[in-house]
Scaffold this motif. Sequence first.
Motif: not given
Length: 892
Positions: A550-556
């Motif tokens: 979930s932490l990765c989702a905005p950056f991806l």
Amino acid sequence: MHPLKDAQLGAFTFFASSLPHDVCGSNGLPLTPNSIKILGRFQILKTITHPRLCQYVDISRGKHERLVVVAEHYESGLKDFQKRGNPVSPEKVLQIAYEALEGLEFMNKHGMVHRALAPHNVLMDCKGNVKLAKFGLYHMTDHGADVDFPIGYPSYLAPEVIAQGSFHPNDPSHREAPLSSGPKTDVWSLGLLLLELCVGRHLLQSIDISERLKFILTLGCMDDIITVLAEEHGCLERVKELPENVLALLRKCLTFNPSKRPTPAELLRDAVLEGVSRLYTPFLKPVGLFSSSLRCAQLELPDDISELCKDDGEDYLAERSIDEVYYLWCLAGGDLEKELTNKGIIQSKPPVCTLPNFLLEDGESFGQGRDRSFLLDDTTVTLSLCQLKNRLKDVAGEVYYPLLEDEQSSLTHSNSSNELSAAVTLPLIIRERDTEYQLLRIVLFDRLLQAYPFKKNQVWREARVDIPPLLRGLAWAALLGVEGDIQAKYDGIDKDTPIPTDRQIEVDIPRCHQYDELLSSPQGHVKFRRVLKAWVVSHPDLVYWQGLDSLCAPFLYLNFNNEALAYACMSAFIPKYLYNFFLKDNSHVIQEYLTVFSQMTAFHDPELSNHLNEIGFIPDLYAIPWFLTMFTHVFPLHKIFHLWDTLLLGNSSFPFCIGVAILQQLRDRLLANGFNECILLFSDLPEIDIERCVRESINLFCWTPKSATYRQHAQPPKAPTDNNGFSKCSYFSPDYQDLPKTDRSREPLKLSDLKGEVSPRISAEDLIDLCELSGPSHFKTPTKRTKSSKPKILALDIRSSDDFNRGHIPGSINIPYSTAFGPDGELVQCAASSTLQSFRGRVIVVISHVMKSAGTFTAHLVKANYPRVCILDGGINKMKPTGLLTVPSPQI
């Protein structure tokens, strides 16, 4: 992205093939719709920029698997030469061949094949240069597997492609998909196009489809395909008149055997095009923002610099990149489906007209035939920019070329209309939909980011106003201080060797923000897996915890076509806000974090804190997913973007204020409910007003002393930065952990001692700073302050009167601990307590020489619903060496 210049925006539509609704994949989940697969594969096409290729801009998904693609478009092309019916000069043929081969070679380097070359897909710009259109259709449809129509045109398809026949994955008669076409198939198609230009007429167009296929296959027995085609169409004399180099080029392109046919790269370096190749310089891809190469290495200025300053009614909008123009076109009211409907490409029909064909026993049929709209409509509709240009006609030219030397916001100093300056006060959601305002912000941020990291202070300052959504990904990277050759570092990480974490990552990805079309696509899953695995492999001291996805989702999402940047941003974000959260044993880190959050809740809202403690609804039950994922697990992406726009400007303690702001939005419901109701409330979190949450978080942060959120397990202090460092221009105060430690700093506490105190501690440094104590002469007693000059803080000394009189902080009031509370725990009414009541709402710092007494006293104040209560760390002993203590004046 290159500038729009003389190009236009074009749109075409097609349907992806439908999947059965009652079939699931091997993981038990519904099959991913083909339109989602196409949407995911399309994204890489936006990064393929070359002077010989029409730039892809966007793709949108509609109802019933409809997809609309937006790309760079030109009205003229090879079809115009064919309409004239006259042969094209050999020189022009060679130019077209060379430029088309340049585009094909560049595609091949990215692993792509055109497969749909035809006269209407070879366009020409205003200078007569080739622009290949629809070059990504074969790639985005998985070589035609995801659509019900063949990719390519039988008249121009290579023999080996025709020999394979058609294929559809839902057809049970086809067990295996045919091999995908290679670069040589486009060489054959190009050869036919060039031959048509040479003879001035269509070839293989008037023959019946079955006869056409037979004819092409019989060409394999011929020695000279060019002569056979010319004789078949009565243009042999024109072919004989062609120069030898043109004939040689045509023979190489129209080689029947694929193994003997050259690739585009081989043809470009062949002697037949040697004379043309000297006229062209190799294409150099512009250097990206994060690279080890100089971004200005290819900068070219005219001999006469004054030429840059001329203003001959130039179309400033045409100088902006094509993706910016399309983004502004959408904001100005552009509607793709409406444009296609107006041109008759999309036609709505009553449901009864969409019934399938019905055949009787005698062969008579009723109903509708197959709706050809479910096949590819090759028509490209030009999107009119008139509405956008009318919207921007009053925007001053200075907006397109802002000056940055004063290091001030261009918004307040711009010569544009007053409406643009006034737009800053509007709600964020309105600003993000305002065409003129977004133009201003996009141009400004684009200029600042091009000068990054030299202008990183100004990027930070402008981000305090807002961040334009179009450039959010790069702006976040700048705020996180990403620099250097990130691609080389990312490429150096082993993302392929199996590791134990692979299984958990595979399980988590299909559940992470899958409402989003981009992240739910197979390409999204692949990128998710690679970025997460890169982080795990490159941080061997940390482990993968659920929530990292979930932490990765905005950056991806923001850097879908730049995995290296997504990884770099994530790697910079976690140490700043989640230091040591991903240790194998992170219990001590989490517990300290939740304890500080509990103290922040009591500090800002004691009534709510008391209620939650009484019913046993502790942060361990609801707040771990908040902070472990920085709220990405509980909010959808569009809310996370607005929340993180501010979060990235704050330090590591700002998330505490966000958490308290969320609780305060739910305050009434929490106070009215018991434990079970609160559990249910947080199991399905109600709608949270993010803009209000951000606004209240900033206010809470401004009322929080820096040292109140001190954590022993926070990121260690960094080396001091120079005047260009972020700490000098931060939206908020620097992290307390970043400040140099002195004798008046906060001391670390055992977790058990920290949990035993309801209110936070603050350092002697903070007390001195908040009281503005540089010496006794600078102090004014509270009774002499005017209403406007009331202090933000009250020092409350709970020592005995004798101790107080021996030396106390200037302006502090004395309420001895022994006399402060009655038997029932209520504050005893006295002169001092009345003064305390008058300071309700300000920061109250309890001072003692016994920390246990200070903790008990603050607990009583919190129980009495006094907000902003804290303890002076180290007590009065920390203040004695400062020389700031005073004694009462002797009474005469």
